[in-house]
Design a protein around this motif. Structure first.
Motif, PDB file in Angstrom:
ATOM      1  N   UNK A 127       0.843  -1.194   0.000  1.00  0.00           N
ATOM      2  CA  UNK A 127       0.000   0.000   0.000  1.00  0.00           C
ATOM      3  C   UNK A 127       0.878   1.243   0.000  1.00  0.00           C
ATOM      4  N   UNK A 128       0.486   2.222  -0.818  1.00  0.00           N
ATOM      5  CA  UNK A 128       1.170   3.511  -0.827  1.00  0.00           C
ATOM      6  C   UNK A 128       0.192   4.608  -0.439  1.00  0.00           C
ATOM      7  N   UNK A 129       0.692   5.592   0.307  1.00  0.00           N
ATOM      8  CA  UNK A 129      -0.094   6.749   0.732  1.00  0.00           C
ATOM      9  C   UNK A 129       0.156   7.917  -0.218  1.00  0.00           C
ATOM     10  N   UNK A 130      -0.733   8.879  -0.181  1.00  0.00           N
ATOM     11  CA  UNK A 130      -0.667  10.075  -1.013  1.00  0.00           C
ATOM     12  C   UNK A 130      -0.025  11.215  -0.218  1.00  0.00           C
ATOM     13  N   UNK A 131       1.078  11.758  -0.719  1.00  0.00           N
ATOM     14  CA  UNK A 131       1.735  12.902  -0.091  1.00  0.00           C
ATOM     15  C   UNK A 131       1.386  14.172  -0.862  1.00  0.00           C
ATOM     16  N   UNK A 132       0.921  15.203  -0.149  1.00  0.00           N
ATOM     17  CA  UNK A 132       0.512  16.465  -0.776  1.00  0.00           C
ATOM     18  C   UNK A 132       1.353  17.569  -0.146  1.00  0.00           C
ATOM     19  N   UNK A 133       2.536  17.817  -0.717  1.00  0.00           N
ATOM     20  CA  UNK A 133       3.521  18.695  -0.086  1.00  0.00           C
ATOM     21  C   UNK A 133       3.711  20.028  -0.799  1.00  0.00           C
ATOM     22  N   UNK A 134       3.100  20.237  -1.938  1.00  0.00           N
ATOM     23  CA  UNK A 134       3.296  21.506  -2.646  1.00  0.00           C
ATOM     24  C   UNK A 134       2.593  22.656  -1.928  1.00  0.00           C
ATOM     25  N   UNK A 135       1.459  22.364  -1.299  1.00  0.00           N
ATOM     26  CA  UNK A 135       0.676  23.402  -0.657  1.00  0.00           C
ATOM     27  C   UNK A 135       0.028  22.854   0.615  1.00  0.00           C
ATOM     28  N   UNK A 136      -0.664  23.713   1.332  1.00  0.00           N
ATOM     29  CA  UNK A 136      -1.375  23.315   2.552  1.00  0.00           C
ATOM     30  C   UNK A 136      -2.662  24.116   2.631  1.00  0.00           C
ATOM     31  N   UNK A 137      -3.441  23.869   3.672  1.00  0.00           N
ATOM     32  CA  UNK A 137      -4.647  24.646   3.893  1.00  0.00           C
ATOM     33  C   UNK A 137      -4.335  25.994   4.526  1.00  0.00           C
ATOM     34  N   UNK A 138      -5.239  26.966   4.399  1.00  0.00           N
ATOM     35  CA  UNK A 138      -4.987  28.306   4.945  1.00  0.00           C
ATOM     36  C   UNK A 138      -4.992  28.363   6.466  1.00  0.00           C
ATOM     37  N   UNK A 139      -5.494  27.306   7.128  1.00  0.00           N
ATOM     38  CA  UNK A 139      -5.445  27.260   8.599  1.00  0.00           C
ATOM     39  C   UNK A 139      -4.617  26.060   9.061  1.00  0.00           C
ATOM     40  N   UNK A 140      -3.584  25.707   8.301  1.00  0.00           N
ATOM     41  CA  UNK A 140      -2.720  24.585   8.668  1.00  0.00           C
ATOM     42  C   UNK A 140      -2.184  24.773  10.091  1.00  0.00           C
ATOM     43  N   UNK A 141      -2.028  23.669  10.805  1.00  0.00           N
ATOM     44  CA  UNK A 141      -1.751  23.714  12.243  1.00  0.00           C
ATOM     45  C   UNK A 141      -0.412  24.362  12.589  1.00  0.00           C
ATOM     46  N   UNK A 142       0.515  24.414  11.642  1.00  0.00           N
ATOM     47  CA  UNK A 142       1.844  24.951  11.950  1.00  0.00           C
ATOM     48  C   UNK A 142       1.987  26.434  11.648  1.00  0.00           C
ATOM     49  N   UNK A 143       0.990  27.066  11.022  1.00  0.00           N
ATOM     50  CA  UNK A 143       1.159  28.418  10.502  1.00  0.00           C
ATOM     51  C   UNK A 143       1.366  29.463  11.590  1.00  0.00           C
ATOM     52  N   UNK A 144       0.722  29.306  12.731  1.00  0.00           N
ATOM     53  CA  UNK A 144       0.862  30.318  13.783  1.00  0.00           C
ATOM     54  C   UNK A 144       2.275  30.331  14.352  1.00  0.00           C
ATOM     55  N   UNK A 145       2.829  29.146  14.602  1.00  0.00           N
ATOM     56  CA  UNK A 145       4.165  29.071  15.195  1.00  0.00           C
ATOM     57  C   UNK A 145       5.279  29.088  14.147  1.00  0.00           C
ATOM     58  N   UNK A 146       4.952  28.695  12.925  1.00  0.00           N
ATOM     59  CA  UNK A 146       5.955  28.616  11.865  1.00  0.00           C
ATOM     60  C   UNK A 146       5.458  29.365  10.622  1.00  0.00           C
TER      61      UNK A 146
END
Length: 466
Positions: A127-146
């Motif tokens: 099984x392979x998973x899907x990696x989506x690394x080009x972009x993120x959501x506008x409220x991604x969990x790391x945005x406030x600290x990073x």
């Protein structure tokens, strides 16, 4: 030009070579699962119950579309154009990720995902998973600290990319390390066997090369598949790349925009644009194409018919590379599809009742023949291909694959009426691998052999010595 790479390669494609792939890929068949339409529940638990069915097709690798937490931001300026045009009003796009380490509750829990992977493995598949690394959501969990994890303009505002999502800042070494930890997390905590990498050619190739090295250190036979078109991607980073040239050619032939010569045009251009021995993943339907055809004229099965879809499946299984089945193709699913539809929005699911129709039974039989064909002849992954002359070139294309013990061939009539072409007598088959009804080899008045194909007919034949 109609067919061209996304980015120019630094290596000459006519002299560069793609790296070798793990031996198991040479005979492998892939199956894509998009959880939302796969079952009415749209859950990992429900999908796990269907995995024995998937294994029964002869599938070797399951590709699971994103299951990480999607961003639920309702502001439509951060929705892709297709998401807005879908009319489903669902803010949760699986390809707009909020948290790369957390399973989305829409699909279940982390333990549900582990059980899914365990069942895949119990059934003898990977099984392979899907990696989506080009972009993120506008409220991604790391945005406030990073805040520097995403690209920003001169005013400090997030740079919004092609799909209206914030673009990740891969020039920041901390972002790269964050994603490398994410890959390692999936390999170690979920025992996943590799990754399909979304719009991978939009990210630096050296990022993927280092990612591949790290993944191989954890799991030596880790699979890496690139959604993109960059020739340098298989120097070290990837095992497989989407065969978009042939997928686009198939789309245009099915829609009547091109004739049978288009497939050779696409294949020939691949040989010019990509390194020697480049490894392709071949499909003609997937989550993107299924959604786009649903919005513009109807799914291929509904608008073009089962017979021509049978022929296109025969094509992707006979070409070089690795073939992929999209979930539902095995029952000739013709239901509308959208990646934004789920049990709460739109409720668009695979029409599994097709499995008990004659069309569905015939398709299941065909796909099982085709997977057995690939397992029996792993050399099809990269054996030489030669195009056969057609005396009806607008309707019929044909090619042969040269194997150590002889040749196998495919001939396809894309037209809606019977077509006949001259046929090389040395390719009179010893065995028919798969064929549509009504294929004939009449002898003309001059004594020469001909091939007669019914509307949308096809034949895969073997001239092997054993």
């Amino acid at each position: 030009m109609r067919y061209k790479p996304t980015f120019t390669s630094i290596r000459d494609p006519l002299t560069a070579h793609a790296r070798p792939v793990p031996a198991f890929l040479r005979s492998a068949v892939m199956y894509q699962i998009f959880l939302r339409p796969f079952t009415p529940e749209g859950s990992l638990t429900a999908a796990t119950e269907l995995l024995p069915h998937v294994a029964s097709l002869g599938v070797d690798i399951v590709y699971l579309c994103p299951v990480m937490l999607a961003d639920d931001d309702p502001r439509q300026e951060y929705w892709s154009g297709r998401q807005r045009r879908s009319g489903l009003n669902n803010p949760r796009n699986p390809y707009r990720v909020k948290d790369f380490f957390t399973v989305d509750p829409e699909y279940g829990s982390a333990e549900d995902l582990r059980r899914f992977v365990d069942e895949v493995h119990r059934l003898g598949m990977r099984v392979i998973f899907d990696l989506v690394y080009f972009h993120c959501g506008p409220t991604a969990v790391f945005l406030e600290e990073q805040p520097d994890f995403v690209l920003r303009d001169e005013h400090g505002a997030m740079r919004i990319g092609k799909w209206c999502f914030p673009e990740m800042n891969l020039a920041n070494p901390a972002v790269r390390e964050y994603f490398y930890r994410n890959m390692a997390f999936f390999l170690r905590d979920y025992d996943v066997d590799g990754f399909r990498c979304d719009v991978a050619d939009m990210l630096p190739v050296d990022f993927w090369e280092e990612g591949y090295r790290r993944c191989r250190a954890i799991k030596p036979e880790c699979i890496m598949m690139c959604e993109g078109l960059r020739g340098d991607d298989q120097h070290e980073a990837f095992d497989l790349t989407y065969g978009f040239y042939t997928q686009w050619a198939i789309r245009d032939m099915l829609r009547g925009k091109s004739d049978a010569r288009e497939i050779k045009t696409a294949w020939d251009q691949e040989q010019l644009d990509y390194p020697r021995g480049f490894h392709w993943m071949r499909c003609f339907d997937n989550h993107d194409f299924a959604m786009d055809t649903s919005m513009h004229g109807g799914r291929y099965e509904a608008s073009c018919g089962k017979e021509i879809c049978d022929a296109m499946l025969a094509l992707i299984f006979t070409l070089n590379g690795l073939p992929m089945i999209y979930n539902g193709q095995e029952v000739a699913d013709n239901a509308p599809h959208s990646i934004y539809a789920n049990r709460e929005h739109g409720r668009l699911f695979i029409n599994w009742s097709r499995a008990v129709t004659q069309a569905g039974k015939d398709r299941l039989e065909l796909l099982r023949k085709l997977t057995a064909f690939r397992h029996r002849l792993p050399a099809l992954f990269d054996a030489p291909l030669r195009w056969l002359d057609s005396s009806a070139p607008e309707q019929v294309f044909a090619f042969a694959r040269t194997l150590p013990d002889g040749e196998v061939f495919l001939a396809v009539n894309i037209a809606g009426e019977t077509a006949e072409t001259a046929w090389d007598a040395t390719l009179k088959p010893r065995e028919i691998i798969a064929a549509g009804a009504g294929v004939e080899w009449p002898t003309a008045a001059d004594g020469r052999l001909r091939l007669r194909l019914p509307p949308h007919g096809f034949v895969i034949g073997s001239c092997l010595s054993q």
